[in-house]
Write an enzyme that holds these catalytic residues in place. Structure first.
Site, PDB file in Angstrom:
ATOM      1  N   ARG A 103       0.850  -1.183   0.000  1.00 31.37           N
ATOM      2  CA  ARG A 103       0.000   0.000   0.000  1.00 31.37           C
ATOM      3  C   ARG A 103       0.884   1.231   0.000  1.00 31.37           C
ATOM      4  O   ARG A 103       1.587   1.477   0.976  1.00 31.37           O
ATOM      5  CB  ARG A 103      -0.870   0.012   1.256  1.00 31.37           C
ATOM      6  CG  ARG A 103      -2.062  -0.915   1.153  1.00 31.37           C
ATOM      7  CD  ARG A 103      -2.648  -1.184   2.520  1.00 31.37           C
ATOM      8  NE  ARG A 103      -1.870  -2.221   3.201  1.00 31.37           N
ATOM      9  CZ  ARG A 103      -2.209  -2.796   4.329  1.00 31.37           C
ATOM     10  NH1 ARG A 103      -3.296  -2.436   4.961  1.00 31.37           N
ATOM     11  NH2 ARG A 103      -1.450  -3.724   4.867  1.00 31.37           N
ATOM     12  N   ASP A 143       1.477   5.217   0.321  1.00 30.31           N
ATOM     13  CA  ASP A 143       0.808   6.327   1.012  1.00 30.31           C
ATOM     14  C   ASP A 143       0.239   7.331   0.020  1.00 30.31           C
ATOM     15  O   ASP A 143       0.654   7.384  -1.134  1.00 30.31           O
ATOM     16  CB  ASP A 143       1.832   7.113   1.859  1.00 30.31           C
ATOM     17  CG  ASP A 143       2.475   6.289   2.941  1.00 30.31           C
ATOM     18  OD1 ASP A 143       1.865   5.309   3.395  1.00 30.31           O
ATOM     19  OD2 ASP A 143       3.616   6.633   3.328  1.00 30.31           O
ATOM     20  N   ARG A 145      10.214   6.708   4.068  1.00 29.07           N
ATOM     21  CA  ARG A 145      10.189   8.155   4.296  1.00 29.07           C
ATOM     22  C   ARG A 145      10.843   8.539   5.629  1.00 29.07           C
ATOM     23  O   ARG A 145      11.474   9.588   5.728  1.00 29.07           O
ATOM     24  CB  ARG A 145       8.751   8.667   4.220  1.00 29.07           C
ATOM     25  CG  ARG A 145       8.178   8.553   2.797  1.00 29.07           C
ATOM     26  CD  ARG A 145       6.672   8.705   2.755  1.00 29.07           C
ATOM     27  NE  ARG A 145       6.273   9.988   3.310  1.00 29.07           N
ATOM     28  CZ  ARG A 145       5.012  10.284   3.637  1.00 29.07           C
ATOM     29  NH1 ARG A 145       4.050   9.408   3.454  1.00 29.07           N
ATOM     30  NH2 ARG A 145       4.737  11.465   4.136  1.00 29.07           N
TER      31      ARG A 145
END
Lengths: 253, 253
Positions: free
Chosen positions: A51, A53, A206
């Site tokens: 998935r 973001d 990230r």
């Protein structure tokens, strides 16, 4: 006849609420399911390798979907994989493209069968804003020290418990992952952070980039990285770098 | 003290009504004038090397503007050219960037002193839409015959009356121009049309591309190009190719 198809997808995530379908919101999975549902006349599930973001891009996301590709309007002939790809591209918005559709074995599962993923995070630190790449880079105010970031990255490679780099505070399962390569390279004013691993936690890439950039600014020393890993505490790592710099490049099977 | 500055600009023209300022519409010239007017506290004219159409991009548009770069808030010190560039970039939207500001001689005029311009038109004819370049290419339905287009381009090079390729039906002045280079190259699924000349008429590059694409489709033979030039009639040439594939690469002085 129902078959399992492997679908490789490219998207500009700028205007999407991420991969996973959500009611009343534009998501990549939602758009793909809509198009296949339209083609097949019944709801089709699209399972992604992971998935991404909201705001994250992909050049090689992989998904699979099980459906019957019979074209009822053309005498019940089965669509070829290229025809499925073309059908999907005709109805998808222009910021999502299906690069390839292939027949896969029944047992192929885009998430469970993935053995590796490559992510690239792109930063830009030149004096002039990059107009044509502006949605695909994170712009830095100052030039970071790339060599220091490379030193820090070496501590982050390997098999570790990355709990300090996990964006989900309620993560119950194991936060141990293997990141076998972190490469940081500068080309002109662009800095590329390439991460290859077996899997990544929520926001992990990230947060790794946000932490490496703190090293690049001199706020964290490379030698502090082992402590940060050791702490298993999100507070110890750097901030979560902006979504728009991140791109899922490919998924290995 | 007022000085004349040469300003090199990059922009994504997608959301603009072209270069030239218009009341109540977003234009590139309008945005640049707003920012310099803000900096100087009085209206500043920005003169461009040419007027790009709505939707056309630039990597190296050149303009000049005459103003006093004194920074009143900082004890009357004169801003350096790099400081002017940085000020402009701070207030410009992120689809326009000032690449360079330089002091120029009093006599420098971005339009009258230009001796050549290079435009690139980009087409894409692959099976899958190019997600990340989608706003900067024209997508073709079929693969054109590049060799035929190259043959046709040879007839279009040189000094000619390009009236058949002029988008302004009321053009009163001379429609003679010199186009010293038309290069057509394919790289993968991208086809680049590079045009270098002393100057171009309104929509001229886009009509040249539209005509060359008709040749690429087999609707016009390369040998018909001299007749089309001869006719001095817009109806004889091909359609105007879409704005989004066009980019002004540089201006020579």
């Amino acid at each position: 006849m129902k078959k399992n198809y492997k679908i490789t997808i490219c998207y500009d995530g700028s205007r999407y609420y991420g991969w996973e379908h959500q009611p009343d919101r534009d998501t990549i999975q939602g758009k793909l399911e809509n198009v296949l549902t339209r083609m097949c006349g019944e709801f089709i599930d699209v399972l992604g390798a992971g998935r991404t973001d909201a705001g994250v891009h992909a050049r090689g996301m992989v998904a699979n979907a099980v459906f019957d590709a019979t074209d009822k309007e053309r005498g019940g002939r089965e669509r070829t994989p290229d025809e499925i790809r073309d059908y999907m591209n005709r109805y998808l918005p222009d910021d999502i493209a299906v690069k390839e559709v292939r027949e896969a074995s029944e047992r192929f599962h885009a998430r469970y069968k993935a053995v590796g993923k490559l992510y690239r995070y792109t930063c830009y630190d030149g004096p002039v804003k990059p107009v044509f790449q502006r949605k695909y880079v994170a712009v830095l105010e100052k030039r970071p020290d790339v060599e220091k970031m490379q030193q820090a990255a070496a501590y982050l490679e390997g098999k570790h418990d990355y709990k300090s780099f996990c964006g989900n505070p309620r993560m119950k399962k194991s936060t141990v992952r293997v990141v076998d390569k972190i490469e940081i390279t500068r080309k002109g004013s662009f800095i590329y952070f390439d991460f290859h691993g077996t899997g990544f936690l929520q926001n992990m890439v990230r947060i790794l980039v946000g932490t490496l950039l703190e090293v690049g600014k001199g706020k964290i020393r490379p030698e502090q990285i082992p402590e940060i890993l050791e702490a298993k505490n999100r507070q110890m790592a750097g901030p979560t770098a902006p979504a728009q710099g991140l791109c899922l490049i490919k998924v290995d099977y």
